[in-house]
Motif scaffolding. Structure first.
Motif, PDB file in Angstrom:
ATOM      1  N   HIS A   1       6.260  -0.216   2.111  1.00 31.55           N
ATOM      2  CA  HIS A   1       4.893   0.204   2.411  1.00 31.55           C
ATOM      3  C   HIS A   1       4.356   1.236   1.553  1.00 31.55           C
ATOM      4  CE1 HIS A   1       3.499  -2.460   5.890  1.00 31.55           C
ATOM      5  NE2 HIS A   1       4.883  -2.213   6.279  1.00 31.55           N
TER       6      HIS A   1
ATOM      7  N   HIS B   1      -1.400  -6.948   8.349  1.00 32.16           N
ATOM      8  CA  HIS B   1       0.136  -5.842   8.408  1.00 32.16           C
ATOM      9  C   HIS B   1      -0.249  -4.636   7.387  1.00 32.16           C
ATOM     10  CE1 HIS B   1       3.509  -3.776   9.485  1.00 32.16           C
ATOM     11  NE2 HIS B   1       4.065  -3.993   8.424  1.00 32.16           N
TER      12      HIS B   1
ATOM     13  N   HIS C   1      12.210  -0.559   4.337  1.00 31.32           N
ATOM     14  CA  HIS C   1      10.983  -1.042   4.686  1.00 31.32           C
ATOM     15  C   HIS C   1       9.738   0.042   4.512  1.00 31.32           C
ATOM     16  CE1 HIS C   1       8.034  -3.992   6.501  1.00 31.32           C
ATOM     17  NE2 HIS C   1       7.648  -3.041   6.996  1.00 31.32           N
TER      18      HIS C   1
END
Ligand SMILES: [Zn+2]
Ligand SMILES: [Zn+2]
Length: 283
Positions: A65, A205, A61
């Motif tokens: 990003h 986000h 993850h």
């Protein structure tokens, strides 16, 4: 029928929040803090819904990003919708080396339980997770019977589906809307949010990865944020990171939430602040 519905709801909340609040907002982004035992309990909901070891999930993850929708992103729809949906798990384009893994998640390597579950960066971590998931469901079957096991399997399936939709549909420009211009294709998609405890507000986000709150307007319903607020109300979650005039105002925001007053938490309107916020997280 009533025990089945109740079990379905309880297992869904346990497994889905394990992923969104545990693996994602707590371990991957450190958006808030909880006592270690509480952390383990929340995170267990994700592990037991076949999400894999915490270090595997978090490193993947954080890489997402870092390279969102660019070369190096482990699951971008630009490499094909099916790849971003599930194929990346068994046929990865991006392989994370042991050294890279340690660089991406030094915080998790400090935890002996997370190191153990990672199985020294071998392929055994997935098999160990699978074995634990089967054993957990065997216990449910022998203690509660087949009806409750069925409720658990259905709840686990929908909890598992959430992040798959976020990774794929949440990065497709055909769906939803973009509130904050980012260097990726992240979108805010209502039906993805509905299936993922509020994680479908994915453009918000990506603009503010550190924020414990993803749904930023009245219409962007975010159950994971409500769960974090509840943890804060009962004194279990603290140092909650939110967006406040483009800065991480840890204590001020935490205090505001304690008073149940989130009106102090303002959302920056301009994209300049979103860039600042992203950079802040990468440090
Ligand atoms: Zn994303
Ligand atoms: Zn994230």
């Amino acid at each position: 029928m009533a025990p089945f519905i109740a079990a379905l709801a309880i297992f869904y909340v346990y497994h889905a929040l394990g992923i969104t609040v545990g693996y994602h907002r707590l371990l991957s982004h450190r958006s808030f803090k909880v006592p270690k035992l509480v952390e383990y309990f929340i995170v267990s909901g994700a592990y037991l819904s076949l999400e894999g070891a915490p270090i595997f999930w978090v490193t993947t993850h954080r890489l997402h990003h870092k390279y969102s929708d660019h070369k190096g992103d482990p699951h971008s729809p630009l490499d094909g919708f099916f790849h971003s949906f599930v194929k990346w798990m068994w046929n990865p384009i991006v392989k994370i080396s042991d050294a890279e893994s340690r660089q991406l998640a030094p915080d998790l390597y400090k935890d002996p339980l997370y190191r153990f579950l990672h199985c020294k960066h071998s392929n055994l971590d997935g098999l160990l997770c699978l074995a634990c998931c089967i054993a957990y469901r065997a216990v449910i079957y022998f203690v509660f019977g087949p009806t409750i096991l069925l409720a658990n399997l259905i709840a686990s399936f929908f909890a598992f589906l959430g992040p798959l939709l976020v990774n794929s549909v949440g990065h497709l420009r055909q769906f939803g809307y973009e509130t904050y211009p980012c260097k990726d294709n992240s979108r805010n998609v209502w039906f993805v949010a509905m299936f993922s405890m509020g994680e479908g507000w994915h453009n918000n986000h990506h603009a503010f990865p550190f924020s414990a709150r993803h749904g930023l307007t009245r219409t962007e319903f975010d159950p994971s944020w409500l769960a974090i607020k509840l943890l804060n109300t009962v004194g279990l979650a603290k140092d909650i990171l939110l967006i406040g005039n483009g800065e991480c105002a840890r204590s001020r925001v935490s205090e505001a939430i304690s008073r149940n007053d989130v009106s102090e938490v303002t959302i920056p309107e301009d994209s300049k602040l979103s860039t600042e916020a992203t950079e802040l997280t990468r440090k």
